[in-house]
Design a protein around this motif. Structure first.
Motif, mmCIF file in Angstrom:
data_model
loop_
_atom_site.group_PDB
_atom_site.id
_atom_site.type_symbol
_atom_site.label_atom_id
_atom_site.label_comp_id
_atom_site.label_asym_id
_atom_site.label_seq_id
_atom_site.Cartn_x
_atom_site.Cartn_y
_atom_site.Cartn_z
ATOM 1 N N UNK A 1 37.276 -27.846 21.757
ATOM 2 C CA UNK A 1 36.996 -28.764 20.157
ATOM 3 C C UNK A 1 37.163 -27.028 18.699
ATOM 4 N N UNK A 2 37.623 -27.825 17.601
ATOM 5 C CA UNK A 2 37.862 -26.462 17.448
ATOM 6 C C UNK A 2 36.699 -26.142 16.864
ATOM 7 N N UNK A 3 35.020 -25.749 16.755
ATOM 8 C CA UNK A 3 34.273 -25.202 16.382
ATOM 9 C C UNK A 3 33.554 -24.785 17.239
ATOM 10 N N UNK A 4 34.021 -24.768 18.777
ATOM 11 C CA UNK A 4 33.593 -24.019 19.782
ATOM 12 C C UNK A 4 34.004 -22.764 19.392
ATOM 13 N N UNK A 5 33.338 -21.881 20.350
ATOM 14 C CA UNK A 5 33.935 -21.409 21.189
ATOM 15 C C UNK A 5 33.712 -20.722 22.124
ATOM 16 N N UNK A 6 34.077 -19.829 22.993
ATOM 17 C CA UNK A 6 34.213 -20.056 24.400
ATOM 18 C C UNK A 6 33.838 -18.022 25.022
ATOM 19 N N UNK A 7 32.656 -17.814 25.676
ATOM 20 C CA UNK A 7 32.638 -16.444 25.575
ATOM 21 C C UNK A 7 31.976 -16.402 27.488
ATOM 22 N N UNK A 8 32.158 -15.511 27.791
ATOM 23 C CA UNK A 8 32.558 -15.418 29.111
ATOM 24 C C UNK A 8 30.750 -15.120 29.379
ATOM 25 N N UNK A 9 30.044 -14.429 28.174
ATOM 26 C CA UNK A 9 28.458 -13.999 28.356
ATOM 27 C C UNK A 9 27.358 -14.981 28.368
ATOM 28 N N UNK A 10 28.063 -15.949 27.756
ATOM 29 C CA UNK A 10 27.115 -17.025 27.474
ATOM 30 C C UNK A 10 26.217 -17.232 25.994
ATOM 31 N N UNK A 11 27.069 -15.764 25.327
ATOM 32 C CA UNK A 11 26.101 -15.148 24.329
ATOM 33 C C UNK A 11 27.479 -15.255 23.274
ATOM 34 N N UNK A 12 27.310 -16.247 21.646
ATOM 35 C CA UNK A 12 27.958 -15.488 20.643
ATOM 36 C C UNK A 12 28.396 -14.719 20.089
ATOM 37 N N UNK A 13 29.916 -13.960 19.912
ATOM 38 C CA UNK A 13 30.315 -12.807 19.402
ATOM 39 C C UNK A 13 30.068 -12.945 18.055
#
Length: 129
Positions: A108-120
């Motif tokens: 989704x446009x507002x989503x962010x994907x990170x590998x460690x489960x935390x937002x950067x």
């Protein structure tokens, strides 16, 4: 439901009032039909919670609860409460949880994907990955 002898025993064990037992027995098909929705909602909420996106879950739960209260105010029977009130609650929570799953996966446009489960922290308009 009449074919299920345990349903009668279960319903009657909650109250000696035959009307209460009948209402509970009559609600069992609705409760059974809602189980896939409830299960999918809880799984999706677990995924979103596992990614520490609690704000999304809280926001969705608030909206679903307000909508459910609006529906519940018009319900007059146990069957209506479970079919419409609780159904609305889980449709709302499920929708917000699915949107959360899509967001944590970056779909989704507002989503962010990170590998460690935390937002950067965002740098220069882009999310650090």
């Amino acid at each position: 439901v009449a074919a299920l002898p345990w349903a009668r025993r279960c319903a009657l064990s909650l109250s000696d009032d035959p009307a209460v037992g009948a209402a509970i027995r009559n609600a069992l098909p609705t409760l059974s039909a809602q189980m896939p929705l409830v299960s999918a909602t809880l799984v999706a909420e677990g995924i979103v919670a596992g990614r520490a996106r609690f704000g999304e879950l809280a926001g969705g739960t608030v909206v679903a609860t307000v909508a459910s209260i609006g529906v519940l105010r018009r319900c007059t029977t146990l069957g209506e409460i479970w079919t419409y009130g609780i159904g609305m609650l889980f449709v709302g929570r499920g929708t917000s949880a699915i949107l959360g799953v899509l967001a944590v996966n970056g779909w989704l446009p507002w989503g962010t994907r990170t590998g460690d489960g935390e937002e950067k922290e965002e740098k220069g308009g882009e999310t650090e990955r």
